[in-house]
Motif scaffolding. Structure first.
Motif, PDB file in Angstrom:
ATOM      1  N   ASP A 220       0.470  -0.814   0.201  1.00 53.33           N
ATOM      2  CA  ASP A 220       0.072   0.216   0.180  1.00 53.33           C
ATOM      3  C   ASP A 220       0.655   1.582  -0.011  1.00 53.33           C
ATOM      4  N   SER A 221       0.704   2.128  -0.858  1.00 56.13           N
ATOM      5  CA  SER A 221       1.436   3.128  -0.544  1.00 56.13           C
ATOM      6  C   SER A 221       0.585   4.440   0.483  1.00 56.13           C
ATOM      7  N   TYR A 222       1.347   5.424   0.810  1.00 52.25           N
ATOM      8  CA  TYR A 222       0.621   6.157   2.478  1.00 52.25           C
ATOM      9  C   TYR A 222      -0.201   7.055   1.278  1.00 52.25           C
ATOM     10  N   PRO A 223      -1.904   7.354   2.065  1.00 51.29           N
ATOM     11  CA  PRO A 223      -2.406   8.100   1.037  1.00 51.29           C
ATOM     12  C   PRO A 223      -1.925   9.607   1.056  1.00 51.29           C
ATOM     13  N   SER A 224      -2.609  10.331  -0.397  1.00 51.66           N
ATOM     14  CA  SER A 224      -1.946  12.074  -0.212  1.00 51.66           C
ATOM     15  C   SER A 224      -1.799  13.255   1.106  1.00 51.66           C
ATOM     16  N   ALA A 225      -1.359  14.131   1.179  1.00 55.28           N
ATOM     17  CA  ALA A 225      -2.250  14.602   1.882  1.00 55.28           C
ATOM     18  C   ALA A 225      -3.860  15.414   2.216  1.00 55.28           C
ATOM     19  N   ALA A 226      -3.851  15.296   0.607  1.00 50.81           N
ATOM     20  CA  ALA A 226      -4.978  16.044  -0.160  1.00 50.81           C
ATOM     21  C   ALA A 226      -5.962  15.110   0.866  1.00 50.81           C
ATOM     22  N   THR A 227      -5.721  14.008   0.387  1.00 43.74           N
ATOM     23  CA  THR A 227      -6.821  13.014   1.077  1.00 43.74           C
ATOM     24  C   THR A 227      -7.093  12.915   2.712  1.00 43.74           C
ATOM     25  N   VAL A 228      -5.756  12.421   3.089  1.00 41.12           N
ATOM     26  CA  VAL A 228      -6.077  12.778   4.656  1.00 41.12           C
ATOM     27  C   VAL A 228      -6.293  14.116   4.922  1.00 41.12           C
ATOM     28  N   THR A 229      -6.123  15.321   5.121  1.00 38.82           N
ATOM     29  CA  THR A 229      -6.909  16.431   5.469  1.00 38.82           C
ATOM     30  C   THR A 229      -7.880  16.123   4.519  1.00 38.82           C
ATOM     31  N   ALA A 230      -8.959  16.145   3.478  1.00 35.02           N
ATOM     32  CA  ALA A 230     -10.196  16.318   3.331  1.00 35.02           C
ATOM     33  C   ALA A 230     -11.289  15.761   4.235  1.00 35.02           C
ATOM     34  N   THR A 231     -10.681  13.995   4.001  1.00 29.83           N
ATOM     35  CA  THR A 231     -11.124  12.950   5.085  1.00 29.83           C
ATOM     36  C   THR A 231     -11.635  13.893   6.379  1.00 29.83           C
ATOM     37  N   VAL A 232     -10.023  14.064   7.142  1.00 30.16           N
ATOM     38  CA  VAL A 232     -10.243  14.668   8.354  1.00 30.16           C
ATOM     39  C   VAL A 232     -11.010  15.509   8.557  1.00 30.16           C
ATOM     40  N   ARG A 233     -11.423  16.640   8.150  1.00 35.39           N
ATOM     41  CA  ARG A 233     -11.947  17.730   8.556  1.00 35.39           C
ATOM     42  C   ARG A 233     -13.648  17.951   8.219  1.00 35.39           C
ATOM     43  N   GLN A 234     -13.835  17.087   7.146  1.00 36.52           N
ATOM     44  CA  GLN A 234     -15.315  16.966   7.250  1.00 36.52           C
ATOM     45  C   GLN A 234     -15.277  15.546   8.099  1.00 36.52           C
ATOM     46  N   LYS A 235     -15.055  15.491   8.981  1.00 32.06           N
ATOM     47  CA  LYS A 235     -15.055  14.249  10.322  1.00 32.06           C
ATOM     48  C   LYS A 235     -16.615  15.077  11.306  1.00 32.06           C
ATOM     49  N   GLN A 236     -17.035  15.362  12.008  1.00 32.05           N
ATOM     50  CA  GLN A 236     -17.678  15.390  13.421  1.00 32.05           C
ATOM     51  C   GLN A 236     -16.816  15.459  14.581  1.00 32.05           C
ATOM     52  N   HIS A 237     -16.547  15.987  14.866  1.00 35.54           N
ATOM     53  CA  HIS A 237     -15.995  15.872  16.439  1.00 35.54           C
ATOM     54  C   HIS A 237     -16.946  15.465  17.870  1.00 35.54           C
ATOM     55  N   PRO A 238     -16.445  14.294  18.593  1.00 32.54           N
ATOM     56  CA  PRO A 238     -15.420  14.300  19.544  1.00 32.54           C
ATOM     57  C   PRO A 238     -15.156  12.474  17.669  1.00 32.54           C
ATOM     58  N   ARG A 239     -14.179  12.769  16.758  1.00 33.56           N
ATOM     59  CA  ARG A 239     -13.162  12.548  15.553  1.00 33.56           C
ATOM     60  C   ARG A 239     -12.954  11.453  16.117  1.00 33.56           C
ATOM     61  N   ILE A 240     -12.309  11.034  17.926  1.00 35.35           N
ATOM     62  CA  ILE A 240     -11.207  10.064  18.009  1.00 35.35           C
ATOM     63  C   ILE A 240     -12.241   8.871  18.498  1.00 35.35           C
ATOM     64  N   VAL A 241     -13.735   9.380  18.043  1.00 40.82           N
ATOM     65  CA  VAL A 241     -14.798   7.775  18.819  1.00 40.82           C
ATOM     66  C   VAL A 241     -15.109   7.243  17.096  1.00 40.82           C
ATOM     67  N   PRO A 242     -15.236   6.144  17.862  1.00 37.96           N
ATOM     68  CA  PRO A 242     -15.303   5.057  16.334  1.00 37.96           C
ATOM     69  C   PRO A 242     -17.082   5.665  16.042  1.00 37.96           C
ATOM     70  N   ARG A 243     -17.388   5.191  14.292  1.00 36.11           N
ATOM     71  CA  ARG A 243     -18.773   5.058  14.760  1.00 36.11           C
ATOM     72  C   ARG A 243     -19.839   4.474  13.627  1.00 36.11           C
ATOM     73  N   GLU A 244     -20.794   4.291  13.793  1.00 42.06           N
ATOM     74  CA  GLU A 244     -21.872   3.217  13.597  1.00 42.06           C
ATOM     75  C   GLU A 244     -21.836   3.633  12.190  1.00 42.06           C
ATOM     76  N   ASN A 245     -22.290   1.965  11.440  1.00 40.45           N
ATOM     77  CA  ASN A 245     -22.508   2.967  10.026  1.00 40.45           C
ATOM     78  C   ASN A 245     -23.941   3.603   9.793  1.00 40.45           C
ATOM     79  N   ASN A 246     -24.169   4.074  10.382  1.00 43.14           N
ATOM     80  CA  ASN A 246     -25.560   5.929  10.239  1.00 43.14           C
ATOM     81  C   ASN A 246     -24.273   6.567  10.210  1.00 43.14           C
ATOM     82  N   GLY A 247     -23.112   6.741  10.723  1.00 42.71           N
ATOM     83  CA  GLY A 247     -22.397   7.836  10.843  1.00 42.71           C
ATOM     84  C   GLY A 247     -22.672   8.634  12.500  1.00 42.71           C
TER      85      GLY A 247
END
Length: 867
Positions: A220-247
């Motif tokens: 596996d390649s490392y994901p790009s910075a653009a991908t990581v940044t977009a994925t993280v910033r669109q996630k609701q807080h608390p980001r560290i808490v795991p989510r169900e399939n419905n979010g």
């Protein structure tokens, strides 16, 4: 005694029984029973016949009963045959199978066919190259790292990449730092060429050109910075808490139900009950001060941050606002601590670890609390966010400024604090990037997170190549790094659904632990680590497998990791004060690991070619295995490494026989710190070759007696041969000639002291015999010594077993002499050949280490001397 020699030659034979010598070897190397030879090898054929009978060899008359022959070139033949005929009609046919010669140049199997990976000696202090010249690449988006020029302020850099068809597919004329993650995929298999050009006005250009072979996207390649940044910033807080399939966040009752009872459930409940007790303690522990050591500052900081973390977790679990109030009070108090760069918790040599602990904990707690905070609480928390950003910028300035006095990852890509700091920055920004507290925005456009991610993945795991995911900076510090990786990788998985377990840096990371640390939870053992700082630590598996490695196995999901941390010992003992971090529990919100693990098929020898490490075992999976470890490394004596290039360690049936001496911890308080450093790092206190009364590797300036080796990547070793087979033999060779240098000026000018220092080690796991062969040359007379260091009593044997032999008591129990219940004949025998001088013990000022030295005086270059 008169000796005439061109070099010092020494052979040591280790056997499990003191009466099983080298004559018990068999030459049958394969299932067909044929001995193996190589072209141009000289072999001796010996026979006995009836007196008066003449003999011919392949039709030519021979006399006597012994002849030496040279094995012919192979051609198309698979074997070579010699036929003896006697005048009375007797015929004897001798068959030998052709094998492969170990050339002693480099291990060709690890490189592109027909490509010579040897490069000129680098002028840079700490050279790191990825991909290595002539290496193979197995990812679409490789990481490129190269040694920087003398000063990045004065040089400009360009980077080009040419594909197998000769097309220039990357052409960057302005590169600011000497590393990058390729943003476009490799599309063609074959050999690529990459070039870096340093340009400096008035000085001309300096060019570095290297090649690699792309084999396809196997990893596996490392994901790009653009991908990581977009994925993280669109996630609701608390980001560290795991989510169900419905979010929606996974409930903590659900997490508890997945723990399967046992100690995990006990420790999960303890986290909450401890937070309940800590909630009402409103006073934050005192701020660390400059009078404390670095360790003292870090420990004082952890005393303050761990309760804060638990209280913030409890606030999310219970939805009780009193926990949030208690957490915010502690956070505000910590945010008020001195945030200056040279303060007690600033980015100084003594304070950097404390700084990271502070900003990472504040960022984590802010993520946990943010979604439930009122507008007033967010306004109140502005100083917390400001402190987080200020402390992160201290770290960024520390490790990314261009060639200032402080170390940084451009100047030194092996700065161990900088490497972990890069991971901490990425994690902290994943918690906080885009967060808005009453108009104060943390990393408003994601630039800081993008840069932090690029920094983290392009500096990850420099201690060995992506071929084998090696860690070459001491066995113990491999465990310390695992402790960091397990938490950071869990955070990346929880925050951004990133799994790095199959990337080049980590896809075989488990091999480091399986190869060098037996899978056993024995607490009271003598068995430490083979190489590097803290080799005396005997609790690595006991202390870290059940928690750090368990979490790592959960993140990777690999059966081999699950097996390794599960040692099948009786029920784990949990102390009254034992705590597990929340990562361990949150991961169950993503997946539930299997409850059991089968023993995998494991090799009995491991090669970490780039890190310069080899491990050979009788049975890898057996905790009471016998093992021969060897090191000859490009990492030299730098950081947590010692002057032990071409050094070895030996374990017999789970008992340490030959060990790396000295102690990195406090040890004997009566021994001065410089003496401890000498005993820990000097070649004299390793199982390695020395000359002239203990002189060894990376010797400091102006010393005529061995000193504390300098931390250097200019005084290095390298592996030149490696061979293993199903017959039981594993063989490797190290060239440590470059390690035997002495500094001659303050600038890193070194002078070689030996013409050659070559050691070959071989181990036969079926016969229980190890062979160590040394060859060394010098232009001037030397007093050579082959050093052995043991944790237990050494018995010198003469008379019945002859001179040049000694035995070492084999036991896993502590103590200088055998215990009453230990078998009286449990010894490993060592037979020493070649050095005809004295054999005797050398005083060693620690209780757990003894030593013995075989040495002689030899006059080099064919001259004569008496000894």
């Amino acid at each position: 005694m008169l000796i005439k020699t061109a070099a010092a030659v020494s052979l040591s034979v280790l056997s499990m029984s003191c009466y099983a010598g080298i004559n018990s070897f068999t030459s049958n190397g394969r299932a067909d029973g044929l001995p193996t030879v190589v072209p141009k090898q000289s072999i001796k054929l010996e026979w006995s016949v009836t007196p008066g009978v003449s003999v011919t060899l392949d039709g030519a008359p021979v006399t006597g009963s012994l002849v030496s022959v040279i094995v012919p070139e192979q051609g198309s033949a698979l074997a070579v045959t010699y036929t003896l005929r006697t005048s009375d009609g007797g015929v004897k046919t001798l068959n030998f199978r052709y094998g492969s010669a170990l050339t002693g140049e480099f291990i060709k199997e690890r490189y592109t066919a027909g490509c010579d990976p040897r490069e000129p000696v680098p002028t840079h202090y700490y050279p790191r190259v990825e991909p290595r010249h002539c290496a193979t690449v197995r990812v679409e988006h490789p990481v490129f790292v190269w040694p920087q020029a003398d000063s990045l302020k004065e040089y400009s850099m360009s980077f080009t990449l040419v594909d197998p068809d000769g097309n220039k597919i990357v052409d960057r004329q302005s590169v600011s730092i000497p590393r990058l993650l390729l943003d476009q995929p490799l599309t063609k298999t074959g050999v690529y060429t990459w070039t870096v050009v340093f340009a400096r006005a008035g000085y001309g250009d300096r060019t570095q050109t290297r090649k690699f072979e792309y084999l396809g996207a196997e990893l596996d390649s490392y994901p790009s910075a653009a991908t990581v940044t977009a994925t993280v910033r669109q996630k609701q807080h608390p980001r560290i808490v795991p989510r169900e399939n419905n979010g929606t966040p996974v409930s903590f009752t659900t997490i508890r139900s997945k723990l399967g009872g046992g100690h995990l459930e006990t420790l999960y409940d303890r986290l909450l009950t401890t937070a309940l007790a800590e909630k009402d303690i409103s006073t934050l522990p005192p701020e660390p001060n400059t009078g404390m050591s670095g360790t003292g500052r870090t420990n004082a900081t952890i005393t303050a941050t761990r309760p804060l973390e638990r209280i913030a977790i409890a606030a999310v679990i219970t939805k009780d606002s009193t926990y949030r109030d208690a957490a915010l009070k502690r956070m505000l108090a910590m945010a008020a601590w001195d945030v200056s760069g040279d303060g007690p918790t600033g980015e100084t040599t003594e304070g950097d670890q404390a700084n990271r602990e502070i900003y990472l904990t504040l960022a984590r707690a802010l993520d946990l609390l943010y979604a439930d905070m009122t507008a007033a609480e967010k306004k109140q928390s502005v100083p917390i966010a400001q402190a987080i950003v200020a402390r992160m910028k201290l770290a960024i300035d520390h490790y990314d400024k261009k060639f200032e006095l402080l170390p940084n990852l451009q100047e030194n890509p092996y700065d161990s604090h900088g490497l972990t700091g890069a991971l901490y920055l990425a994690e902290a920004l994943m918690y906080t990037s885009g967060m808005d507290l009453d108009g104060f925005k943390v990393d408003p456009d994601g630039t800081m997170l993008s840069q932090a991610w690029d920094r983290a993945v392009t500096t990850l795991a420099p201690w060995g190549s992506g071929d084998d995911s090696a860690f070459g900076n001491s066995t113990y510090y491999g465990w310390m790094t695992l402790d960091v990786y397990s938490r950071t990788l869990a955070a990346f998985k929880l925050l951004a659904d990133i799994d790095l377990g199959n990337t080049p840096a980590l896809h075989k990371f488990h091999d480091n632990f399986i190869a060098f640390t037996p899978r056993t939870r024995e607490k009271d053992t003598l068995l430490g680590s083979p190489f590097g700082d803290s080799a005396e630590r005997t609790d690595n598996y006991y202390s870290y497998a059940w928690n750090s490695y368990r979490l790592y196995a959960h993140v990777t999901g690999k059966p081999i990791d699950e097996w390794y941390y599960r040692d099948n010992s009786p029920k784990l003992e949990i102390g009254d004060n034992t705590q597990l971090r929340f990562f361990n529990f949150f991961m169950f919100g993503l997946s539930v690991p299997p409850g059991t693990a089968e023993t995998p098929e494991l090799p009995n020898s491991y090669l970490f070619e780039d890190a310069g490490l080899v491990a050979m075992h009788s049975d890898t999976a057996n905790p009471d295995r016998s093992s021969l470890y060897f090191r000859s490394s490009r990492l030299g004596t730098y950081n947590h490494n010692h002057g032990d290039n071409n050094g070895f360690a030996f374990v017999s049936k789970g008992s340490p026989i030959f060990i790396s001496s000295g102690e990195y911890g406090t040890g004997d308080e009566n021994v001065p710190s410089e003496k401890k450093a000498l005993l820990r790092r000097a070649t004299r206190y390793k199982n390695a070759l020395t000359y002239d009364d203990g002189m060894g590797q990376a010797e400091p300036k102006d010393t005529t007696r061995f000193g504390i080796p300098e931390a250097s990547m200019r005084t290095v070793g390298r592996l030149t041969n490696y061979y293993t087979s199903d017959t039981g033999w594993t063989v490797t060779t190290g060239d440590a000639t470059s390690a035997y240098q002495q500094r001659i000026a303050d600038y890193p000018f070194w002078e070689s002291r030996l013409k050659s220092a070559i050691r070959t080690v071989a181990y036969n796991r079926k016969l229980g015999i190890a062979v160590i062969y040394d060859y060394a040359e010098s232009d001037k007379p030397r007093y050579w010594a082959v050093n052995f260091h043991t944790p237990r009593e050494i018995s010198r044997m003469k008379g019945e077993l002859g001179s040049g032999k000694f035995q070492v008591f084999r036991s896993k129990k502590a103590g200088a002499v055998p215990a009453d219940d230990e078998p009286p004949s449990s010894f490993v025998c060592v037979t020493q050949h070649g050095l005809a001088g004295a054999l005797g013990p050398v005083p060693f000022p620690t209780q757990r280490r003894t030593s013995i030295t075989m040495n002689t005086r030899l006059r080099q270059r064919g001259q004569n001397t008496g000894a």
